[in-house]
Scaffold this motif. Structure first.
Motif, PDB file in Angstrom:
ATOM      1  N   CYS A 222       0.699  -1.130   0.139  1.00  0.00           N
ATOM      2  CA  CYS A 222      -0.443   0.243  -0.224  1.00  0.00           C
ATOM      3  C   CYS A 222       0.689   1.265  -0.027  1.00  0.00           C
ATOM      4  O   CYS A 222       1.936   1.597   1.167  1.00  0.00           O
ATOM      5  CB  CYS A 222      -0.301   0.104   1.249  1.00  0.00           C
ATOM      6  SG  CYS A 222      -1.730   1.789   1.382  1.00  0.00           S
TER       7      CYS A 222
ATOM      8  N   HIS B  20       0.434   4.191   0.532  1.00  0.00           N
ATOM      9  CA  HIS B  20      -0.115   5.227   2.424  1.00  0.00           C
ATOM     10  C   HIS B  20       0.111   4.373   3.248  1.00  0.00           C
ATOM     11  O   HIS B  20       1.246   5.663   3.984  1.00  0.00           O
ATOM     12  CB  HIS B  20      -1.995   4.627   2.154  1.00  0.00           C
ATOM     13  CG  HIS B  20      -2.109   5.405   1.230  1.00  0.00           C
ATOM     14  ND1 HIS B  20      -2.439   6.919   0.441  1.00  0.00           N
ATOM     15  CD2 HIS B  20      -3.614   5.169   0.230  1.00  0.00           C
ATOM     16  CE1 HIS B  20      -2.669   7.143  -0.375  1.00  0.00           C
ATOM     17  NE2 HIS B  20      -3.888   6.056  -0.905  1.00  0.00           N
ATOM     18  N   CYS B  21       0.389   3.516   3.915  1.00  0.00           N
ATOM     19  CA  CYS B  21       0.384   3.279   4.624  1.00  0.00           C
ATOM     20  C   CYS B  21       1.892   1.804   4.149  1.00  0.00           C
ATOM     21  O   CYS B  21       2.589   1.968   5.917  1.00  0.00           O
ATOM     22  CB  CYS B  21      -0.049   1.638   5.584  1.00  0.00           C
ATOM     23  SG  CYS B  21      -0.909   0.893   4.601  1.00  0.00           S
TER      24      CYS B  21
ATOM     25  N   CYS C 155      -7.565  -0.812   0.594  1.00  0.00           N
ATOM     26  CA  CYS C 155      -6.359  -1.259   1.655  1.00  0.00           C
ATOM     27  C   CYS C 155      -6.609  -1.937   2.621  1.00  0.00           C
ATOM     28  O   CYS C 155      -7.918  -1.113   3.246  1.00  0.00           O
ATOM     29  CB  CYS C 155      -5.128   0.067   2.201  1.00  0.00           C
ATOM     30  SG  CYS C 155      -3.873  -0.840   3.096  1.00  0.00           S
TER      31      CYS C 155
ATOM     32  N   CYS D  16      -4.789   0.215   6.171  1.00  0.00           N
ATOM     33  CA  CYS D  16      -5.026   1.079   6.685  1.00  0.00           C
ATOM     34  C   CYS D  16      -6.720   1.540   6.750  1.00  0.00           C
ATOM     35  O   CYS D  16      -6.930   2.838   6.670  1.00  0.00           O
ATOM     36  CB  CYS D  16      -4.170   2.310   6.068  1.00  0.00           C
ATOM     37  SG  CYS D  16      -3.974   2.281   4.977  1.00  0.00           S
TER      38      CYS D  16
END
Ligand SMILES: [Zn+2]
Length: 158
Positions: free
Chosen positions: A60, A62-63, A101, A104
């Motif tokens: 992912c 983002h995380c 995801c 997250c």
């Protein structure tokens, strides 16, 4: 590639290598482009392009959570992979091009997921180069420039 279509790809017709083929690849091995299936196929429909082997990890953006898949296709499918596959299938059926995801909870565009090995890509236009040596990055960038759209190179063997 030649403008006219001919019998040079698997599953249909395509465009055989043209006289400047050698300027598009890093190295031109023996027999290339002399193989029967050495042309370029054009795909114009929603398609998931994948390397065909060694899926590696899916991360992912983002995380940063990285989830591995063993590549055997016989063991349990990790949750992140299930979400990605489900979203990719939904996109092919006309749905949005994103998967949430599993860790997250944020939505991630299918082409923004990070791949540990060769990337996957989704798109409504694709070119398949059969039995082709690695394409030069400059050639791939030129294709994207001419299309006026981001392109992603997906390499693999089937
Ligand atoms: Zn995440």
């Amino acid at each position: 590639m030649r403008a006219e279509r001919s019998d040079c790809v698997l599953g249909g017709s395509g465009h055989a290598p043209g006289p400047r083929f050698g300027t598009t690849v890093a190295e031109q091995g023996p027999g290339v482009p002399d193989l029967w299936a050495d042309g370029m196929g054009v795909i114009v429909r929603r398609t998931v392009f994948y390397p065909g082997q060694d899926d590696g990890g899916l991360q992912c953006p983002h995380c940063g959570r990285l989830e591995q898949r063993d590549g055997s296709y016989t063991g349990p499918v990790p949750s992140q992979w299930r979400r990605f596959h489900s979203a990719a299938k939904g996109w092919m059926d006309g749905g949005p091009a994103e998967a949430t995801c599993a860790y997250c909870g944020l939505p991630v565009a299918l082409n923004e997921w990070q791949w540990e090995s060769e990337p996957w890509a989704v798109g409504a236009l694709g070119f398949t180069f059969w039995n082709c040596p690695p394409l030069l990055p400059a050639f791939v960038a030129e294709v994207g420039g001419r299309l006026g759209h981001p392109v992603r190179l997906v390499s693999g063997k089937f």
